[in-house]
Design a protein around this motif. Structure first.
Motif, PDB file in Angstrom:
ATOM      1  N   UNK A 251       0.731  -1.225  -0.076  1.00  0.00           N
ATOM      2  CA  UNK A 251       0.080   0.057  -0.020  1.00  0.00           C
ATOM      3  C   UNK A 251       0.838   1.264  -0.155  1.00  0.00           C
ATOM      4  N   UNK A 252       0.264   2.361  -0.614  1.00  0.00           N
ATOM      5  CA  UNK A 252       1.028   3.612  -0.662  1.00  0.00           C
ATOM      6  C   UNK A 252       0.069   4.714  -0.157  1.00  0.00           C
ATOM      7  N   UNK A 253      -0.043   5.521   0.676  1.00  0.00           N
ATOM      8  CA  UNK A 253      -1.006   6.619   0.870  1.00  0.00           C
ATOM      9  C   UNK A 253      -0.443   8.164   0.852  1.00  0.00           C
ATOM     10  N   UNK A 254      -1.388   8.662   0.551  1.00  0.00           N
ATOM     11  CA  UNK A 254      -1.355  10.339   0.582  1.00  0.00           C
ATOM     12  C   UNK A 254      -2.056  11.075   1.700  1.00  0.00           C
ATOM     13  N   UNK A 255      -1.813  11.442   2.667  1.00  0.00           N
ATOM     14  CA  UNK A 255      -2.513  12.078   3.628  1.00  0.00           C
ATOM     15  C   UNK A 255      -2.537  13.564   3.169  1.00  0.00           C
ATOM     16  N   UNK A 256      -3.679  14.081   3.062  1.00  0.00           N
ATOM     17  CA  UNK A 256      -3.866  15.433   2.419  1.00  0.00           C
ATOM     18  C   UNK A 256      -4.554  16.269   3.388  1.00  0.00           C
ATOM     19  N   UNK A 257      -3.938  17.247   4.243  1.00  0.00           N
ATOM     20  CA  UNK A 257      -4.544  18.202   5.164  1.00  0.00           C
ATOM     21  C   UNK A 257      -4.359  19.618   4.644  1.00  0.00           C
ATOM     22  N   UNK A 258      -5.188  20.504   5.371  1.00  0.00           N
ATOM     23  CA  UNK A 258      -5.332  21.779   5.050  1.00  0.00           C
ATOM     24  C   UNK A 258      -5.736  22.076   3.512  1.00  0.00           C
ATOM     25  N   UNK A 259      -6.623  21.052   2.939  1.00  0.00           N
ATOM     26  CA  UNK A 259      -7.082  21.237   1.556  1.00  0.00           C
ATOM     27  C   UNK A 259      -7.620  22.385   1.237  1.00  0.00           C
ATOM     28  N   UNK A 260      -7.053  22.868  -0.363  1.00  0.00           N
ATOM     29  CA  UNK A 260      -7.550  23.960  -0.766  1.00  0.00           C
ATOM     30  C   UNK A 260      -8.201  23.889  -2.037  1.00  0.00           C
ATOM     31  N   UNK A 261      -9.261  24.764  -2.672  1.00  0.00           N
ATOM     32  CA  UNK A 261      -9.861  24.476  -3.578  1.00  0.00           C
ATOM     33  C   UNK A 261      -9.011  24.208  -4.860  1.00  0.00           C
ATOM     34  N   UNK A 262      -7.732  24.986  -5.028  1.00  0.00           N
ATOM     35  CA  UNK A 262      -6.649  24.504  -6.216  1.00  0.00           C
ATOM     36  C   UNK A 262      -6.216  22.972  -5.919  1.00  0.00           C
TER      37      UNK A 262
END
Length: 124
Positions: A77-88
């Motif tokens: 498995x590989x993961x991408x934790x995405x925080x503080x997301x922006x519309x862009x």
């Protein structure tokens, strides 16, 4: 190797999502892995990459400090934790695997295998 990305969705600005990519094949632990994204009318762009041992990681400047790539070689498995997301950050996100070399890679041409993509939409 086959890749299956999941975890996308609709989130408000400032929110978080965790993308997952499940890989088939016995050689997963030897692949450099990456995440890319593509918005309508734009070229696919590099987001993050991780070496086969997970000890080296590189990020697109605009996501540094907000996104974290990780991998679990025991689980393929590989993961991408995405925080503080922006519309862009809105885009289809793809995971990819590179079978050559050990160093992280940020060029699409360096990757041999691609997942189907998962949509991430960030509302303002």
């Amino acid at each position: 190797v086959q890749l299956q990305a999941s975890g996308g969705g609709l989130v408000q600005a400032g929110g978080s999502l965790r993308l997952s990519c499940a890989a088939s094949g016995r050689s997963f632990s030897t692949y450099v892995m990456g995440w890319f994204r593509q918005s309508p009318g734009k070229e696919r762009e590099f987001v993050a990459t991780i070496s086969w041992r997970g000890d080296r990681k590189y990020y697109l400047d605009s996501v540094k400090g907000r996104f974290t790539i990780s991998r679990d070689n025991d689980k393929n498995m590989v993961y991408l934790q995405m925080n503080s997301l922006k519309p862009e950050d809105t885009a289809v996100y793809y995971c990819a695997a590179a079978s050559q070399g050990v160093a992280p890679k940020w060029e699409t041409n360096d990757y041999d295998y691609w997942g189907q993509g998962t949509q991430v939409t960030v509302s303002s």
